[in-house]
Design a protein around this motif. Sequence first.
Motif, short mmCIF file in Angstrom:
data_model
loop_
_atom_site.label_atom_id
_atom_site.label_comp_id
_atom_site.label_asym_id
_atom_site.label_seq_id
_atom_site.Cartn_x
_atom_site.Cartn_y
_atom_site.Cartn_z
N ARG A 51 71.85 -52.63 54.56
CA ARG A 51 70.77 -53.48 55.09
C ARG A 51 69.47 -53.22 54.33
N ASN A 55 64.11 -55.08 56.87
CA ASN A 55 64.67 -55.84 57.99
C ASN A 55 64.67 -54.95 59.23
N ILE A 58 66.38 -53.68 66.30
CA ILE A 58 66.03 -53.90 67.71
C ILE A 58 66.37 -52.63 68.48
N ALA A 134 69.69 -50.68 67.31
CA ALA A 134 71.02 -51.20 66.97
C ALA A 134 70.93 -52.61 66.40
N GLU A 173 73.67 -63.64 68.26
CA GLU A 173 72.67 -62.59 68.43
C GLU A 173 71.63 -63.01 69.47
N GLY A 219 63.80 -60.33 58.98
CA GLY A 219 65.24 -60.42 58.70
C GLY A 219 65.70 -61.84 58.49
P1 AMP Z 1 70.01 -57.94 64.04
O1 AMP Z 1 69.88 -56.80 65.01
O2 AMP Z 1 70.86 -57.62 62.85
O3 AMP Z 1 70.42 -59.19 64.75
O4 AMP Z 1 68.55 -58.17 63.45
C1 AMP Z 1 67.39 -57.99 64.18
C2 AMP Z 1 66.43 -59.10 63.90
O5 AMP Z 1 65.45 -59.15 64.95
C3 AMP Z 1 65.62 -58.91 62.63
O6 AMP Z 1 66.28 -59.40 61.50
C4 AMP Z 1 64.35 -59.71 62.94
O7 AMP Z 1 64.55 -61.06 62.62
C5 AMP Z 1 64.19 -59.52 64.45
N1 AMP Z 1 63.22 -58.44 64.72
C6 AMP Z 1 63.48 -57.15 65.03
N2 AMP Z 1 62.34 -56.45 65.19
C7 AMP Z 1 61.33 -57.30 64.95
C8 AMP Z 1 59.89 -57.19 64.94
N3 AMP Z 1 59.29 -56.04 65.19
N4 AMP Z 1 59.18 -58.30 64.63
C9 AMP Z 1 59.78 -59.47 64.38
N5 AMP Z 1 61.13 -59.64 64.37
C10 AMP Z 1 61.89 -58.58 64.65
#
Ligand code: AMP
Length: 315
Positions: A51, A55, A58, A134, A173, A219
């Motif tokens: 990754r 990116n 969460i 995760a 997601e 991301g």
């Molecule tokens: P995934 O867990 O692989 O579905 O990816 C998490 C996605 O959540 C990231 O690619 C971002 O698009 C979004 N995301 C997570 N944290 C943040 C943040 N602090 N600000 C904006 N978007 C976030």
Amino acid sequence: MQTTLTDSIEIATEFLLAGEVVAFPTETVYGLGANVFDEMAIRKIFLAKGRPSDNPLIAHIGKLEDLQLLASEVTPAAEKFIARFFPGPLTLVLPKQPTISSLATARLNTIGIRMPRHPVAQSLLQTCGVPLVAPSANLSGKPSPTTWQAVQSDLDGRIACILRGEQAEVGLESTVVDCSGSVPVLLRAGAITLEQLQEIVPITRLAQWNASEPTRSPGLKYKHYSPQARVEITVDPRTNQSSTESAFIGLHQPSATADFKRVKVCQTIEEYAQSLFQFFRECDALGIEVIYCEAVSETGLGLALMDRIKRAAHG
Ligand code: AMP
Ligand code: MG
């Protein structure tokens, strides 16, 4: 590295508290978890998935009190969404506590937080006693995994443990809403719909992907959700002329003259969303070249489903 397959929350917890990464089921897709307070473990997530470091991840919580460990401020809109939708497939972006590693948040001053409602995920979080960062438990660029077998096919030998569960219920997601400002902004559509959010906070709006908001959800600039096969969006599957190496997924039976290698007709939009990523993976395993996806109306869950299909089609 040997990847342990287990059904035991205790075994998965031991790995996590020893600084390893563990894949686990949630209601959206399978996640790849690490202790939010263990920077070495967080590093392993990025390595295992390939990754990009810009990116963000969460953070998942098992109890509402843990919000304070992660967010420095819970805005009034966030309070309302939490009261209505936690636990569930909704991620809120909030200002982060300075104690949270910037590796987890890709150097942003905000953090995405979610409380999953899946009983196995909840029980894992409670047993660990710490929040887990995760992302989806796939190799970067591949469709998110909705079964433990999909996790295994991407990450076997790259992670310490897979906690097995059923096929993910939602299959897409989480919805991501930026609540760090005064107006909530939907960054990623998901099973908690824009309409549902607006019922609670009417000023909630869709993100505009223009020059002023290029990095709001970092991301999302990456190619996502893509099978090896080419994805084509079709309005009326009955008019499709397929080649022999093609497949179809949608809500209606495709034309009887079409010779699809694989066809999945879903009864509901929920079933379509739940099946999409698994269908992509099955088609890749069969060497299919073109996957036709029936277009649906971009309302309710349809907004999230079409978002993923369009990303798969256009990269
Ligand atoms: P995934 O867990 O692989 O579905 O990816 C998490 C996605 O959540 C990231 O690619 C971002 O698009 C979004 N995301 C997570 N944290 C943040 C943040 N602090 N600000 C904006 N978007 C976030
Ligand atoms: Mg992902």
